[in-house]
Design a protein around this motif. Structure first.
Motif, PDB file in Angstrom:
ATOM      1  N   GLY A  40       0.795  -1.225   0.000  1.00 33.31           N
ATOM      2  CA  GLY A  40       0.000   0.000   0.000  1.00 33.31           C
ATOM      3  C   GLY A  40       0.826   1.273   0.000  1.00 33.31           C
ATOM      4  N   SER A  41       2.105   1.159  -0.384  1.00 35.01           N
ATOM      5  CA  SER A  41       2.981   2.329  -0.362  1.00 35.01           C
ATOM      6  C   SER A  41       4.126   2.164  -1.351  1.00 35.01           C
ATOM      7  N   PHE A  42       4.440   3.264  -2.026  1.00 34.59           N
ATOM      8  CA  PHE A  42       5.592   3.259  -2.928  1.00 34.59           C
ATOM      9  C   PHE A  42       6.894   3.473  -2.174  1.00 34.59           C
ATOM     10  N   SER A  43       6.809   3.921  -0.935  1.00 32.88           N
ATOM     11  CA  SER A  43       8.022   4.240  -0.180  1.00 32.88           C
ATOM     12  C   SER A  43       8.421   3.127   0.795  1.00 32.88           C
ATOM     13  N   ASP A  44       7.697   2.017   0.787  1.00 33.15           N
ATOM     14  CA  ASP A  44       8.077   0.869   1.608  1.00 33.15           C
ATOM     15  C   ASP A  44       9.466   0.389   1.192  1.00 33.15           C
ATOM     16  N   LYS A  45      10.274  -0.023   2.162  1.00 29.56           N
ATOM     17  CA  LYS A  45      11.662  -0.424   1.864  1.00 29.56           C
ATOM     18  C   LYS A  45      11.746  -1.540   0.830  1.00 29.56           C
ATOM     19  N   GLU A  46      10.877  -2.533   0.944  1.00 28.51           N
ATOM     20  CA  GLU A  46      10.898  -3.644  -0.018  1.00 28.51           C
ATOM     21  C   GLU A  46      10.523  -3.165  -1.419  1.00 28.51           C
TER      22      GLU A  46
END
Length: 60
Positions: free
Chosen positions: A28-34
């Motif tokens: 749900g996020s483009f900034s998640d580390k993975e």
């Protein structure tokens, strides 16, 4: 890079794009580390394909 390797590279890019789409949907996020890590990996493959493509245009 030969035509066979170029096809493999394109397949790998398609596969990574699909993985990235699924991961973004999951996280749900483009900034998640993975997500960022997979996106950067995909970027490297895209750059390899672009470099290969430009070499084929110059030398082909």
């Amino acid at each position: 890079m030969g035509e066979v390797n170029n096809k493999k590279l394109k397949r790998k890019i398609r596969k990574l794009r699909q993985q990235l789409i699924r991961l973004v949907e999951k996280k749900g996020s483009f900034s998640d580390k993975e997500v960022v890590k997979l996106s950067q990996r995909l970027d490297r493959y895209i750059l390899m394909a672009q470099k290969s493509s430009s070499k084929l245009k110059v030398y082909g």
